[in-house]
Design a protein around this motif. Structure first.
Motif, PDB file in Angstrom:
ATOM      1  N   LYS A  44      16.807 -16.121 -16.054  1.00 60.91           N
ATOM      2  CA  LYS A  44      16.016 -16.345 -14.843  1.00 60.91           C
ATOM      3  C   LYS A  44      16.581 -15.420 -13.773  1.00 60.91           C
ATOM      4  N   GLU A  45      15.717 -14.777 -13.030  1.00 64.14           N
ATOM      5  CA  GLU A  45      16.211 -13.838 -12.021  1.00 64.14           C
ATOM      6  C   GLU A  45      16.906 -14.591 -10.894  1.00 64.14           C
ATOM      7  N   PRO A  46      18.089 -14.126 -10.476  1.00 61.42           N
ATOM      8  CA  PRO A  46      18.711 -14.729  -9.295  1.00 61.42           C
ATOM      9  C   PRO A  46      17.878 -14.401  -8.060  1.00 61.42           C
ATOM     10  N   LEU A  47      18.004 -15.225  -7.031  1.00 62.62           N
ATOM     11  CA  LEU A  47      17.218 -15.002  -5.818  1.00 62.62           C
ATOM     12  C   LEU A  47      17.692 -13.743  -5.087  1.00 62.62           C
ATOM     13  N   GLY A  79      18.288 -18.686  -9.294  1.00 68.59           N
ATOM     14  CA  GLY A  79      17.002 -19.338  -9.100  1.00 68.59           C
ATOM     15  C   GLY A  79      17.061 -20.754  -9.650  1.00 68.59           C
ATOM     16  N   ILE A  80      16.602 -21.729  -8.866  1.00 76.48           N
ATOM     17  CA  ILE A  80      16.549 -23.125  -9.308  1.00 76.48           C
ATOM     18  C   ILE A  80      15.077 -23.504  -9.323  1.00 76.48           C
ATOM     19  N   ASN A  81      14.496 -23.501 -10.526  1.00 76.62           N
ATOM     20  CA  ASN A  81      13.045 -23.646 -10.633  1.00 76.62           C
ATOM     21  C   ASN A  81      12.570 -25.090 -10.716  1.00 76.62           C
ATOM     22  N   THR A  82      13.414 -25.970 -11.234  1.00 83.36           N
ATOM     23  CA  THR A  82      13.008 -27.362 -11.376  1.00 83.36           C
ATOM     24  C   THR A  82      14.161 -28.262 -10.967  1.00 83.36           C
ATOM     25  N   GLU A  83      13.845 -29.532 -10.739  1.00 84.38           N
ATOM     26  CA  GLU A  83      14.888 -30.478 -10.337  1.00 84.38           C
ATOM     27  C   GLU A  83      15.888 -30.722 -11.457  1.00 84.38           C
ATOM     28  N   TYR A  84      15.532 -30.299 -12.688  1.00 86.74           N
ATOM     29  CA  TYR A  84      16.426 -30.524 -13.818  1.00 86.74           C
ATOM     30  C   TYR A  84      17.384 -29.355 -14.030  1.00 86.74           C
ATOM     31  N   ASN A 100      14.326 -23.100  -1.873  1.00 88.14           N
ATOM     32  CA  ASN A 100      15.426 -23.217  -2.835  1.00 88.14           C
ATOM     33  C   ASN A 100      16.781 -23.282  -2.156  1.00 88.14           C
ATOM     34  N   ILE A 101      16.961 -22.482  -1.136  1.00 94.79           N
ATOM     35  CA  ILE A 101      18.308 -22.339  -0.568  1.00 94.79           C
ATOM     36  C   ILE A 101      18.566 -23.237   0.633  1.00 94.79           C
ATOM     37  N   SER A 102      17.514 -23.786   1.235  1.00 94.26           N
ATOM     38  CA  SER A 102      17.703 -24.524   2.493  1.00 94.26           C
ATOM     39  C   SER A 102      18.645 -25.717   2.380  1.00 94.26           C
ATOM     40  N   PRO A 103      18.618 -26.524   1.286  1.00 95.90           N
ATOM     41  CA  PRO A 103      19.568 -27.652   1.239  1.00 95.90           C
ATOM     42  C   PRO A 103      21.025 -27.202   1.315  1.00 95.90           C
ATOM     43  N   PHE A 104      21.335 -26.065   0.683  1.00 91.51           N
ATOM     44  CA  PHE A 104      22.711 -25.577   0.669  1.00 91.51           C
ATOM     45  C   PHE A 104      23.101 -25.019   2.035  1.00 91.51           C
ATOM     46  N   ILE A 105      22.151 -24.334   2.670  1.00 91.74           N
ATOM     47  CA  ILE A 105      22.432 -23.784   4.004  1.00 91.74           C
ATOM     48  C   ILE A 105      22.646 -24.914   5.001  1.00 91.74           C
ATOM     49  N   LYS A 106      21.790 -25.936   4.934  1.00 92.11           N
ATOM     50  CA  LYS A 106      21.922 -27.062   5.871  1.00 92.11           C
ATOM     51  C   LYS A 106      23.221 -27.827   5.625  1.00 92.11           C
ATOM     52  N   PHE A 107      23.587 -27.977   4.365  1.00 89.18           N
ATOM     53  CA  PHE A 107      24.855 -28.621   4.037  1.00 89.18           C
ATOM     54  C   PHE A 107      26.004 -27.795   4.603  1.00 89.18           C
ATOM     55  N   GLY A 108      25.896 -26.473   4.482  1.00 87.72           N
ATOM     56  CA  GLY A 108      26.918 -25.587   5.040  1.00 87.72           C
ATOM     57  C   GLY A 108      27.027 -25.722   6.545  1.00 87.72           C
ATOM     58  N   CYS A 109      25.893 -25.863   7.221  1.00 84.80           N
ATOM     59  CA  CYS A 109      25.907 -26.045   8.682  1.00 84.80           C
ATOM     60  C   CYS A 109      26.609 -27.340   9.061  1.00 84.80           C
ATOM     61  N   LEU A 110      26.449 -28.378   8.233  1.00 80.89           N
ATOM     62  CA  LEU A 110      27.113 -29.657   8.490  1.00 80.89           C
ATOM     63  C   LEU A 110      28.621 -29.565   8.262  1.00 80.89           C
TER      64      LEU A 110
END
Length: 679
Positions: free
Chosen positions: A302-305, A326-331, A418-428
């Motif tokens: 899978k191609e990285p973002l 790339g994280i395509n599915t919740e699994y 795809n990336i927003s949860p990690f960025i927001k966690f980083g901001c916290l």
């Protein structure tokens, strides 16, 4: 040279059981240690050549050869490095590993179950005894007139050293494998281990099966090299065939030209990429190079973002490439992998200390010769230096993201979900990261457009500069004016409210992840003029019709009447019922809960606390313009109870999930209503 026999200065009852115990979890690590030693020997010889203290042959090609022999149960490691004299063998092999060994054993005896200790006090070479009953060293120093040396030991307290027969400069280490380790005499198993630890070592590494029949290949004559072993020269005649031309006449046409070819002994292929991508300048690397490297190292097709190329010389030396997968599915797994190298020597592939917690989704390689390792060379000391590396990586990630937001906005928006949860966690987690990212946080609105905070406030009719200035210089006795932004957490459940918003030309942003609630709370603290509230927190004034002065008294009586009816029919004496004339005539009832109450409930739920009576179910808003509400207000209605309960549940469903009991009652009541329609 006379044969010398001696005893090691420490008993085998102490040291060798520890050696054998080291790698029970990493039984193959001895390969890395012995090949690394060979690399070091070659590097030192090349350095002597550069310093003018030794002259390398013009055709010198640094290489390490690994020979497996299943028949003889042996494994050989050969290098053409600087080799050793008898005195150096005595110093580096016989003595150094055991100098201070008593102190070493005392210090680490209780840690052998938790730490791999190879690499300490010269013990890397002795890792060979984990898999071998006997080890031989055949070596010849680069020094002029140096005699070859043969050293051997069976891993006990005795060794034997005398003159050897090796003619070339360099070293050969022969392992006579024990019965439990015969897997390492298998060519395919050794290939696997070498590729695991030595894929990017700075010296070419070749693997051969000892005594195997040679393999051949045929190449075009112009591809022949001086180093090729030619078996046969082949002249291939031109090939022709009869073909009809456009006039129907048959002619001989050349379909394959004459060729001069050469049959040669198949060229060996190095298992090591001596110039890995991370060691090159980013300008030398194409997007295809980065993608191929990712696929090769991580076997992920899978191609990285996107990727980040690290290249730092000061205050510490660090190179590497990081990929956001790339994280395509919740699994899909969100556990990344960072492979750590030290001067291109593989150390470990699960290094969490150098990567901040919120970036552990990343995959990549880091090569840091300055990295402090413990005695195992397989784990990091948790010190300030490691924290500096983590800070550097965090900064580089923030720089990459903010740069993309400014210059590659379309791509950045594509990645955002795809990336927003990690960025927001980083901001916290990291205030510096939060400061850097403040203008690169995107908000997705109801139309699916992505906006920065500044763009969002402007789109909603606010002036960020004015609001910020007023917050910095508040008027005496006045509170800072808050600019409110509505948000949606569930597009399906809150669809009724979304429709009301759209009908009035209002907008909201979409929050679909658990991290959004704490992120929003932090953002409100950092931006004092800003507030967020869920789309169902209130029914704003622009959703309502104005009640004329001459209607206020009768409307108040209607409101009181409906409040009494609904409380009675629902059996909820404390229910807050409000009556409004909503512009959306299709909406009969909605439920609202203030943002403050909802956040209090969520916080108590998060910490497993009871609501202590503070948990409100919300306020029921009835639309006086809707026929069903008007029907209930007449009191004599035959189906008043049915309609009151249905309107309440419909409002509650758009606000929060019904309990199992409430859902059962709702379904039964819905069936009852459908039956009424058939009568």
């Amino acid at each position: 040279m006379t044969i010398k026999k001696g005893n090691l200065s420490i008993s085998s009852e102490n040291i060798f059981p520890i050696i054998k115990k080291w790698v029970y979890s990493d039984h193959d690590i001895f390969v890395r240690e012995l090949i690394s030693n060979g690399c070091d020997a070659i590097t030192k010889l090349k350095k002597l050549d550069m310093m003018g203290e030794y002259r390398l042959a013009d055709d010198y090609r640094p290489k390490i050869k690994v020979l497996v022999s299943p028949e003889n149960k042996t494994l050989k490691f050969l290098d053409n490095g600087l080799g050793m004299t008898a005195e150096e063998v005595e110093e580096y092999i016989t003595q150094i590993a055991f100098s201070g060994a008593t102190e070493f054993l005392e210090k680490y005896k209780d840690k052998t179950t938790e730490d791999d200790m190879i690499g300490h006090f010269g013990l890397g070479f002795y890792s060979a005894f984990m898999v071998a009953d006997e080890v031989e060293i055949h070596t010849r120093s680069y020094r002029e007139n140096a005699a070859p040396v043969l050293w051997k030991s069976t891993g006990g307290t005795e060794y034997e050293m005398g003159e050897g027969t090796r003619e070339e400069t360099g070293t050969q280490i022969t392992l006579y494998l024990n019965e439990d380790s015969l897997e390492f005499a298998n060519e395919y198993r050794m290939r696997e281990v070498i590729e695991k630890y030595c894929s990017f070592m700075p010296v070419e590494i070749f693997l051969e099966k000892e005594g195997a029949d040679p393999e051949y290949e045929v190449i075009d004559a112009e591809e022949e090299k001086e180093t090729d072993t030619v078996i046969e020269r082949i002249q291939e005649e031109a090939k022709t065939e009869e073909q009809e031309d456009e006039n129907g006449e048959k002619k001989l046409v050349e379909v394959s030209p004459a060729k001069n070819q050469v049959k040669i002994v198949k060229r060996p292929v190095s298992l090591s990429d001596t110039a890995p991508l991370w060691g090159k300048h980013p300008n030398e690397c194409s997007e295809e190079d980065y993608l191929n490297f990712y696929r090769k190292v991580f076997l992920d097709y899978k191609e990285p973002l996107f990727h980040i190329h690290l290249n730092m010389d000061y205050p510490f030396n660090l190179k590497g490439i990081l990929y956001f997968p790339g994280i395509n599915t919740e699994y899909d797994s969100i556990e990344g992998m960072i492979k750590l190298y030290n001067n291109q020597v593989f150390i470990a592939d699960n290094i969490k200390e150098v990567i901040p917690e919120f970036l552990r989704v990343l995959k990549g390689v880091i090569d840091c010769p300055d990295l402090p390792l413990n005695v195992s060379r397989s784990a990091l000391q948790n010190d300030g230096f490691v924290n500096k590396i983590a800070d550097y990586i965090t900064k580089k990630v923030a720089d990459k993201l903010t740069g993309m937001c400014k210059t590659k906005r379309e791509d950045y928006e594509k990645y955002w979900d795809n990336i927003s949860p990690f960025i927001k966690f980083g901001c916290l987690k990291d205030e510096k990261f939060s400061d850097k990212m403040k203008d690169a946080i995107l908000f997705k609105n109801l139309e699916g457009n992505y906006l920065t905070l500044k763009e969002l406030v402007e789109a909603l009719g606010g002036d960020p500069q004015k609001l910020e200035k007023e917050a910095e210089e508040p008027k005496e006795g006045e509170e800072t004016e808050k600019f409110s932004i509505s948000y949606v957490t569930d597009e399906i459940q809150q669809s009724q409210y979304i429709q009301m918003f759209k009908s009035q030309g209002k907008d909201a942003v979409l929050f679909g992840h658990n991290i959004d609630t704490p992120f929003v709370t932090q953002l409100e603290q950092r931006v004092p003029w800003l507030s967020f509230q869920r789309i169902d927190a209130e029914v704003a004034g622009d959703f309502k019709e104005t009640i004329e002065e001459d209607e206020k008294e009768s409307f108040a009586k209607l409101s009181e009447k409906l409040k009494e009816i609904f409380r009675k029919e629902l059996g909820k004496e404390q229910l807050d019922v409000q009556v409004e004339r909503l512009k959306d005539e299709k909406t009969a009832s909605v439920m609202v809960l203030s943002e403050q109450s909802r956040r209090m409930q969520e916080m108590m739920k998060m910490y497993g606390m009871a609501d202590l009576g503070m948990g409100q179910e919300g306020s029921l808003i009835l639309n006086a313009n809707h026929p069903l509400v008007q029907y209930v207000s007449k009191e004599e209605g035959e189906h008043t109870t049915l309609i009151c309960r249905q309107l309440y549940d419909l409002a509650a469903m758009a606000h929060k999930p019904l309990s199992p009991e409430e859902m059962t009652a709702f379904v039964q009541r819905s069936n009852e209503i459908l039956l009424l329609l058939t009568q």
